[in-house]
Design a protein around this motif. Structure first.
Motif, PDB file in Angstrom:
ATOM      1  N   ILE A 160       6.489   2.526  11.833  1.00 11.12           N
ATOM      2  CA  ILE A 160       5.193   2.617  11.152  1.00 11.12           C
ATOM      3  C   ILE A 160       5.330   2.529   9.626  1.00 11.12           C
ATOM      4  N   ARG A 161       6.534   2.205   9.167  1.00 12.90           N
ATOM      5  CA  ARG A 161       6.767   2.125   7.726  1.00 12.90           C
ATOM      6  C   ARG A 161       5.810   1.162   7.014  1.00 12.90           C
ATOM      7  N   PRO A 162       5.489  -0.014   7.598  1.00 14.21           N
ATOM      8  CA  PRO A 162       4.547  -0.918   6.906  1.00 14.21           C
ATOM      9  C   PRO A 162       3.203  -0.262   6.617  1.00 14.21           C
ATOM     10  N   ALA A 163       2.732   0.584   7.539  1.00 18.91           N
ATOM     11  CA  ALA A 163       1.455   1.269   7.322  1.00 18.91           C
ATOM     12  C   ALA A 163       1.593   2.381   6.284  1.00 18.91           C
ATOM     13  N   LEU A 164       2.683   3.112   6.337  1.00 18.29           N
ATOM     14  CA  LEU A 164       2.884   4.203   5.375  1.00 18.29           C
ATOM     15  C   LEU A 164       2.997   3.670   3.947  1.00 18.29           C
ATOM     16  N   GLU A 165       3.546   2.464   3.806  1.00 14.55           N
ATOM     17  CA  GLU A 165       3.640   1.865   2.475  1.00 14.55           C
ATOM     18  C   GLU A 165       2.259   1.571   1.900  1.00 14.55           C
ATOM     19  N   LEU A 166       1.294   1.276   2.762  1.00 15.26           N
ATOM     20  CA  LEU A 166      -0.076   1.041   2.305  1.00 15.26           C
ATOM     21  C   LEU A 166      -0.712   2.309   1.745  1.00 15.26           C
ATOM     22  N   LEU A 167      -0.249   3.470   2.225  1.00 17.55           N
ATOM     23  CA  LEU A 167      -0.877   4.738   1.873  1.00 17.55           C
ATOM     24  C   LEU A 167      -0.262   5.413   0.654  1.00 17.55           C
ATOM     25  N   GLU A 168       0.859   4.946   0.188  1.00 19.78           N
ATOM     26  CA  GLU A 168       1.565   5.630  -0.902  1.00 19.78           C
ATOM     27  C   GLU A 168       0.714   5.674  -2.171  1.00 19.78           C
ATOM     28  N   PRO A 169       0.856   6.797  -2.912  1.00 22.07           N
ATOM     29  CA  PRO A 169       1.649   7.995  -2.602  1.00 22.07           C
ATOM     30  C   PRO A 169       0.882   8.944  -1.676  1.00 22.07           C
ATOM     31  N   THR A 170       1.601   9.621  -0.795  1.00 23.87           N
ATOM     32  CA  THR A 170       0.987  10.612   0.091  1.00 23.87           C
ATOM     33  C   THR A 170       1.370  12.010  -0.370  1.00 23.87           C
ATOM     34  N   GLU A 171       0.437  12.944  -0.265  1.00 20.50           N
ATOM     35  CA  GLU A 171       0.715  14.328  -0.664  1.00 20.50           C
ATOM     36  C   GLU A 171       1.497  15.065   0.413  1.00 20.50           C
ATOM     37  N   GLN A 172       1.113  14.812   1.659  1.00 22.12           N
ATOM     38  CA  GLN A 172       1.775  15.490   2.767  1.00 22.12           C
ATOM     39  C   GLN A 172       1.578  14.667   4.036  1.00 22.12           C
ATOM     40  N   LYS A 173       2.531  14.734   4.947  1.00 22.99           N
ATOM     41  CA  LYS A 173       2.374  14.022   6.207  1.00 22.99           C
ATOM     42  C   LYS A 173       2.892  14.868   7.363  1.00 22.99           C
TER      43      LYS A 173
END
Length: 255
Positions: A176-189
């Motif tokens: 799921i890294r491609p999707a997480l890259e869209l969300l950066e920066p994230t505060e918490q996951k």
């Protein structure tokens, strides 16, 4: 056949109807054709509880299930805290009847808390993103559902994004890294991996009607299909949506 392009060989009629539905839904209630309940999906069971009460149903909370009682191969009740609630039919999810379901896969979900909207979404307060399988060299699409303070599910200025996909490898988080890259920066996951269960039978004999576990999709299409399938297994017939449609005079006040 590759699922992401099989629509090219299908008739256009279904697509035209979907476009028609989309255009008719635009701006009916707000700026979006999609509806999402304020305060989260918990409002849906709240609505069911109120409707259930009107029709004489009893809604019980915090009641542990001790045993599902079956006699002569057919469900007759559910035992909880020494009491038995009698029934002719039982509808439940796979967690209650693990001996009647089978595992068909796994789903990884990551809930991310953000302080900003997702990039390239025109600062939308909510959105659905589907990353096609071909684009990331996978067999399954990656789904992103983002909601926010606009839905009263987060503090002011906060956004919640749920990323999910079907597990295909030994290191699901890498998938799921491609999707997480869209969300950066994230505060918490928060990461979770859940098994995907489906019922072994239709429940015709036992009258135990079991839903499928939630898959990786976030747009509720497969969930709606499961609900329609449960209705058919319960009643033996398809649900008639024509009876639910609003008439012209309901919408326009005309005869």
């Amino acid at each position: 056949m590759d699922e992401s392009i099989d629509y090219l060989d299908q008739p256009c009629y279904d697509t035209i109807n979907r476009v028609k539905l989309y255009s008719e839904s635009l701006a009916r209630y707000s700026k979006s054709p999609y509806l999402y309940p304020l305060y989260g999906l918990g409002e849906l069971p709240q609505g069911f509880a109120r409707l259930s009460a009107i029709y004489g149903g009893t809604y019980m909370l915090n009641k542990p299930t001790e045993e599902i009682i079956v006699q002569n191969g057919k469900v007759v009740g559910v035992k909880s805290e020494g009491e038995i609630a009698r029934c002719k039919q039982l509808i439940c999810d796979p967690s209650y009847v693990k001996d009647r379901v089978e595992k068909v896969g796994q789903v990884i979900r990551v809930i991310c808390i953000l302080s900003h909207p997702i990039k390239i979404t025109n600062d939308a307060n909510s959105c659905q993103i589907i990353i096609p399988q071909n684009q990331v060299n996978r067999k399954s699409d990656i789904y992103v559902c983002m909601i926010s303070f606009a839905h009263n599910v987060a503090a002011q200025g906060k956004y919640m994004a749920i990323v999910s996909t079907t597990v295909e490898a030994k290191e699901p988080e890498k998938e799921i890294r491609p999707a997480l890259e869209l969300l950066e920066p994230t505060e918490q996951k928060f990461v979770s991996i859940s098994d995907l269960f489906v019922p072994k039978d239709l429940g015709t004999e036992s009258q135990i009607v079991i839903s499928c576990a939630y898959d990786a999709t976030t747009h509720f299409e497969t969930t709606c299909d499961d609900i329609k399938d449960i209705y058919k297994r319960m009643t033996g017939s398809e649900f008639d949506f024509e009876e639910m449609k609003r008439k012209k005079n309901d919408i326009y006040g005309e005869d």
